[in-house]
Write a protein that holds these residues in place. Structure first.
Motif, PDB file in Angstrom:
ATOM      1  N   ASP A   1       5.907   2.202   9.809  1.00  0.00           N
ATOM      2  CA  ASP A   1       5.370   3.458  10.309  1.00  0.00           C
ATOM      3  C   ASP A   1       4.461   4.124   9.289  1.00  0.00           C
ATOM      4  O   ASP A   1       4.452   3.772   8.098  1.00  0.00           O
ATOM      5  CB  ASP A   1       6.512   4.407  10.684  1.00  0.00           C
ATOM      6  N   SER A   2       3.710   5.115   9.738  1.00  0.00           N
ATOM      7  CA  SER A   2       2.737   5.782   8.879  1.00  0.00           C
ATOM      8  C   SER A   2       3.407   6.626   7.798  1.00  0.00           C
ATOM      9  O   SER A   2       2.868   6.789   6.702  1.00  0.00           O
ATOM     10  CB  SER A   2       1.807   6.652   9.726  1.00  0.00           C
ATOM     11  N   ILE A   3       4.588   7.180   8.085  1.00  0.00           N
ATOM     12  CA  ILE A   3       5.288   7.977   7.086  1.00  0.00           C
ATOM     13  C   ILE A   3       5.661   7.117   5.887  1.00  0.00           C
ATOM     14  O   ILE A   3       5.488   7.521   4.725  1.00  0.00           O
ATOM     15  CB  ILE A   3       6.549   8.633   7.693  1.00  0.00           C
ATOM     16  N   SER A   4       6.165   5.918   6.151  1.00  0.00           N
ATOM     17  CA  SER A   4       6.516   5.002   5.061  1.00  0.00           C
ATOM     18  C   SER A   4       5.286   4.583   4.280  1.00  0.00           C
ATOM     19  O   SER A   4       5.297   4.543   3.046  1.00  0.00           O
ATOM     20  CB  SER A   4       7.231   3.762   5.622  1.00  0.00           C
ATOM     21  N   ALA A   5       4.196   4.275   4.995  1.00  0.00           N
ATOM     22  CA  ALA A   5       2.981   3.832   4.320  1.00  0.00           C
ATOM     23  C   ALA A   5       2.397   4.934   3.452  1.00  0.00           C
ATOM     24  O   ALA A   5       1.875   4.676   2.355  1.00  0.00           O
ATOM     25  CB  ALA A   5       1.952   3.365   5.348  1.00  0.00           C
ATOM     26  N   SER A   6       2.488   6.177   3.919  1.00  0.00           N
ATOM     27  CA  SER A   6       1.908   7.291   3.165  1.00  0.00           C
ATOM     28  C   SER A   6       2.625   7.534   1.842  1.00  0.00           C
ATOM     29  O   SER A   6       2.078   8.174   0.945  1.00  0.00           O
ATOM     30  CB  SER A   6       1.930   8.569   4.014  1.00  0.00           C
ATOM     31  N   ARG A   7       3.836   7.014   1.701  1.00  0.00           N
ATOM     32  CA  ARG A   7       4.578   7.172   0.447  1.00  0.00           C
ATOM     33  C   ARG A   7       3.984   6.340  -0.682  1.00  0.00           C
ATOM     34  O   ARG A   7       4.116   6.694  -1.863  1.00  0.00           O
ATOM     35  CB  ARG A   7       6.046   6.785   0.648  1.00  0.00           C
ATOM     36  N   VAL A   8       3.359   5.224  -0.345  1.00  0.00           N
ATOM     37  CA  VAL A   8       2.880   4.303  -1.381  1.00  0.00           C
ATOM     38  C   VAL A   8       1.378   4.042  -1.313  1.00  0.00           C
ATOM     39  O   VAL A   8       0.796   3.518  -2.267  1.00  0.00           O
ATOM     40  CB  VAL A   8       3.634   2.956  -1.292  1.00  0.00           C
ATOM     41  N   ALA A   9       0.736   4.384  -0.201  1.00  0.00           N
ATOM     42  CA  ALA A   9      -0.690   4.086  -0.043  1.00  0.00           C
ATOM     43  C   ALA A   9      -1.540   5.055  -0.862  1.00  0.00           C
ATOM     44  O   ALA A   9      -1.319   6.262  -0.821  1.00  0.00           O
ATOM     45  CB  ALA A   9      -1.092   4.157   1.430  1.00  0.00           C
ATOM     46  N   PRO A  10      -2.530   4.555  -1.612  1.00  0.00           N
ATOM     47  CA  PRO A  10      -3.443   5.454  -2.338  1.00  0.00           C
ATOM     48  C   PRO A  10      -4.357   6.190  -1.376  1.00  0.00           C
ATOM     49  O   PRO A  10      -4.637   5.710  -0.267  1.00  0.00           O
ATOM     50  CB  PRO A  10      -4.226   4.496  -3.239  1.00  0.00           C
ATOM     51  N   LEU A  11      -4.826   7.355  -1.789  1.00  0.00           N
ATOM     52  CA  LEU A  11      -5.693   8.187  -0.959  1.00  0.00           C
ATOM     53  C   LEU A  11      -7.138   8.095  -1.450  1.00  0.00           C
ATOM     54  O   LEU A  11      -7.393   7.891  -2.633  1.00  0.00           O
ATOM     55  CB  LEU A  11      -5.232   9.640  -0.989  1.00  0.00           C
ATOM     56  N   PHE A  12      -8.077   8.240  -0.518  1.00  0.00           N
ATOM     57  CA  PHE A  12      -9.488   8.229  -0.885  1.00  0.00           C
ATOM     58  C   PHE A  12     -10.252   9.191   0.007  1.00  0.00           C
ATOM     59  O   PHE A  12      -9.778   9.582   1.078  1.00  0.00           O
ATOM     60  CB  PHE A  12     -10.083   6.814  -0.765  1.00  0.00           C
ATOM     61  N   LYS A  13     -11.420   9.566  -0.435  1.00  0.00           N
ATOM     62  CA  LYS A  13     -12.300  10.444   0.325  1.00  0.00           C
ATOM     63  C   LYS A  13     -13.491   9.625   0.810  1.00  0.00           C
ATOM     64  O   LYS A  13     -14.236   9.065   0.005  1.00  0.00           O
ATOM     65  CB  LYS A  13     -12.772  11.608  -0.543  1.00  0.00           C
ATOM     66  N   ALA A  14     -13.642   9.544   2.119  1.00  0.00           N
ATOM     67  CA  ALA A  14     -14.734   8.754   2.691  1.00  0.00           C
ATOM     68  C   ALA A  14     -16.077   9.362   2.319  1.00  0.00           C
ATOM     69  O   ALA A  14     -16.280  10.572   2.444  1.00  0.00           O
ATOM     70  CB  ALA A  14     -14.587   8.669   4.205  1.00  0.00           C
ATOM     71  N   SER A  15     -16.999   8.514   1.858  1.00  0.00           N
ATOM     72  CA  SER A  15     -18.316   8.987   1.450  1.00  0.00           C
ATOM     73  C   SER A  15     -19.271   9.021   2.644  1.00  0.00           C
ATOM     74  O   SER A  15     -19.294   8.083   3.453  1.00  0.00           O
ATOM     75  CB  SER A  15     -18.892   8.074   0.364  1.00  0.00           C
ATOM     76  N   PRO A  16     -20.065  10.089   2.779  1.00  0.00           N
ATOM     77  CA  PRO A  16     -21.038  10.134   3.875  1.00  0.00           C
ATOM     78  C   PRO A  16     -22.210   9.171   3.660  1.00  0.00           C
ATOM     79  O   PRO A  16     -22.964   8.895   4.589  1.00  0.00           O
ATOM     80  CB  PRO A  16     -21.521  11.592   3.858  1.00  0.00           C
TER      81      PRO A  16
END
Length: 230
Positions: free
Chosen positions: A194-209
């Motif tokens: 599920d997405s909750i589990s993935a959000s615990r370990v997945a790195p975050l990024f900001k999409a570039s325009p």
């Protein structure tokens, strides 16, 4: 009949290998193993003497490498920094690019983000995969299908948008956000699909325009534009 939907919840989705025996002219079932229920796309991994073979399974929030006789290696997909934890990331298109001395896979999510997937192979045995690395590559309009030509161009075919042709400006950005396998086996077992589990370990990024690794060289205007919204 399953009006409550309970029976569907217990159904397993499986990855199965079949082999065609040309001598006996029949198909043999060689191997089968359960996989994530959210799996929606399979991409073959190059084999031969120098590469591991097997398949990359693309599911919601995760990708995993599986092969007969090899442990499963699962990696979370990097997530946009403003994506709610309850929202998943689904891969909708993918392609494999192979050259004499390297190969990589390019995936696209439903949000248009491109991910480059590479494999860390064992130095002594190239059939052994130690890690699956998912790197944020770029962001382009969502496509029905993508493919990389032999001349090094990326073609993105879209049903409701323009077909686009991109030229690669680079494939290795040391500063790009990347995700790797979870080394902690207990944590890996604890985390679900599920997405909750993935959000615990997945790195975050900001999409570039702006495009980071691609250059738009040509496009074909869509013959089925959306002209009105209800």
């Amino acid at each position: 009949q399953d009006p409550s939907g309970e029976a569907a919840q217990d159904v397993e989705k499986k990855l199965t290998y079949y082999e065609l025996d040309l001598g006996l002219n029949h198909v043999v079932r060689k191997w089968s193993e359960p996989i994530s229920r959210t799996a929606n796309l399979l991409l073959s991994v190059p084999g031969g003497d120098n590469w591991p073979s097997g398949v990359l399974i693309c599911g919601e929030n995760w990708v995993s490498y599986k092969h007969q006789g090899h442990i499963e290696i699962r990696t979370a997909l990097p997530r946009r920094h403003d994506l709610p934890k309850e929202r998943g990331v689904l891969i909708t298109a993918g392609t494999v690019h192979k050259q004499k001395d390297l190969f990589f896979l390019l995936l696209q999510s439903e949000y248009g983000d491109l991910y480059k997937v590479t494999f860390d192979l064992d130095a002594a045995d190239p059939k052994l995969v130690n890690n699956v690395i998912v790197t944020v590559f770029d962001t382009i309009p969502t496509a029905n299908s993508i493919c990389i030509t032999k001349t090094g161009l990326l073609y993105a075919a879209s049903e409701f948008g323009n077909h686009s042709l991109f030229q690669f400006q680079g494939i290795d950005d040391p500063n790009a956000v990347k995700s790797e396998r979870i080394m902690d086996d207990e944590l890996n077992e604890e985390l679900g699909d599920d997405s909750i589990s993935a959000s615990r370990v997945a790195p975050l990024f900001k999409a570039s325009p702006k495009l980071q690794n691609l250059l738009l060289t040509d496009d074909i205007h869509s013959l089925a534009p959306i002209v009105e919204m209800m």
